[in-house]
Design an enzyme around this catalytic site. Structure first.
Site: not given
Ligand code: GRF
Length: 208
Positions: A14, A111
Site C-alpha cells: 500500500g 505499472h
Molecule cells: C507497485 O510497484 C506497482 O507498480 C505494482 O505493484 C506494486 C505495489 O506496491 N503494480 P504498493 O503496494 O503500492 O507498495
C-alpha cells in the site's frame, strides 16, 4: 471536501495508496479516497487505510468464493460510495470486464515499467525488475495508464524513466522505480480530478 471520490484497489504493502493520501493531504488532488478494496485479507495496505479511518473492505476468494459474487460485491460498494475514479495500486486480481465496461475510462493502473516493455500477463512486481535486469536495458521506469479489457494495454497517461546501473539488483531497482511511482500516480489522479485528460482513440492528451 468537494472533488472526486476515489476507490483504491490494493493487494499488498500500500505504499502507492500512502502516496495518494499524502498528496491529498497536501491539497494537490481535489478529491478523497472514499474506499479501499483489497483482494488479500492480510494486505498491509488495509491496515494503513483503516488507521486513517478510510472505509476499507476485503473482497476475495475466502469471503466471496465465486467470481460472480465478488464482482457483484465490488459493484455494490463502488455504487454505494458513488466512486468517480478507480485506482489499481498493486492490485493482483484481474478486474472483471463488467466493471471495466461500467467504469470505462474511469479506471487507472500503475505499472513498474515503461509500457509496452516488460508488461502484460506474468509481468508484475519483482518479475518486472528481474526481466529488466536480465535483458540488460539501460533505462526503465513506471507508467500510469487507463485500464481496458486486456492487461497493461490501456492508453498511457504518464510515464517517467530511471537509469539502470550495472550494480543494480532487483531490490535496488524496484526501490528507485517505486520512488517514481509515488510521484506519477498522484499526478495522474490530479489531472483526472481536474478533468485535464482527453482520450482520442488510444492517445491521452492534456486539456489546458
Ligand atoms: C507497485 O510497484 C506497482 O507498480 C505494482 O505493484 C506494486 C505495489 O506496491 N503494480 P504498493 O503496494 O503500492 O507498495
Amino acid at each position: 471536501m468537494a472533488g472526486i471520490k476515489i476507490a483504491v484497489f490494493i493487494s499488498g504493502r500500500g505504499s502507492n495508496l500512502e502516496a495518494i493520501l499524502d498528496s491529498i493531504n497536501r491539497e494537490e488532488i481535489k478529491g478523497e479516497v472514499a474506499l479501499v478494496i483489497s483482494d488479500r485479507k492480510d494486505a498491509k495496505g488495509l491496515e494503513r487505510s483503516k488507521e486513517r479511518s478510510i472505509p476499507s473492505v476485503y473482497i476475495g476468494k475466502s469471503n466471496y468464493s465465486d467470481n460472480e459474487s465478488r464482482v457483484d460485491k465490488i459493484l455494490e460498494v463502488l455504487e454505494l460510495k458513488e466512486i468517480d475514479l478507480i485506482v489499481l495500486a498493486g492490485y493482483m486480481s484481474i478486474v472483471d470486464t463488467s466493471i471495466v465496461r461500467k467504469y470505462k475510462n474511469k479506471i487507472i493502473n500503475i505499472h513498474p515499467s515503461l509500457i509496452p516493455s516488460f508488461s502484460g500477463k506474468g509481468y508484475y512486481g519483482s518479475f518486472v525488475h528481474k526481466a529488466v535486469l536480465d535483458y540488460g536495458v539501460k533505462i526503465t521506469g513506471a507508467t500510469v495508464h487507463f485500464v481496458d479489457e486486456d492487461t497493461d494495454t490501456g492508453p498511457v497517461i504518464i510515464q517517467e524513466a530511471v537509469k539502470v546501473f550495472d550494480e543494480d539488483t532487483v531490490d535496488s531497482l524496484s526501490k528507485r522505480v517505486l520512488g517514481i511511482e509515488h510521484e506519477i500516480l498522484p499526478k495522474a489522479i490530479k489531472l483526472f480530478a481536474e478533468n485535464k485528460l482527453v482520450i482520442e482513440g488510444r492517445i491521452v492528451k492534456r486539456r489546458d
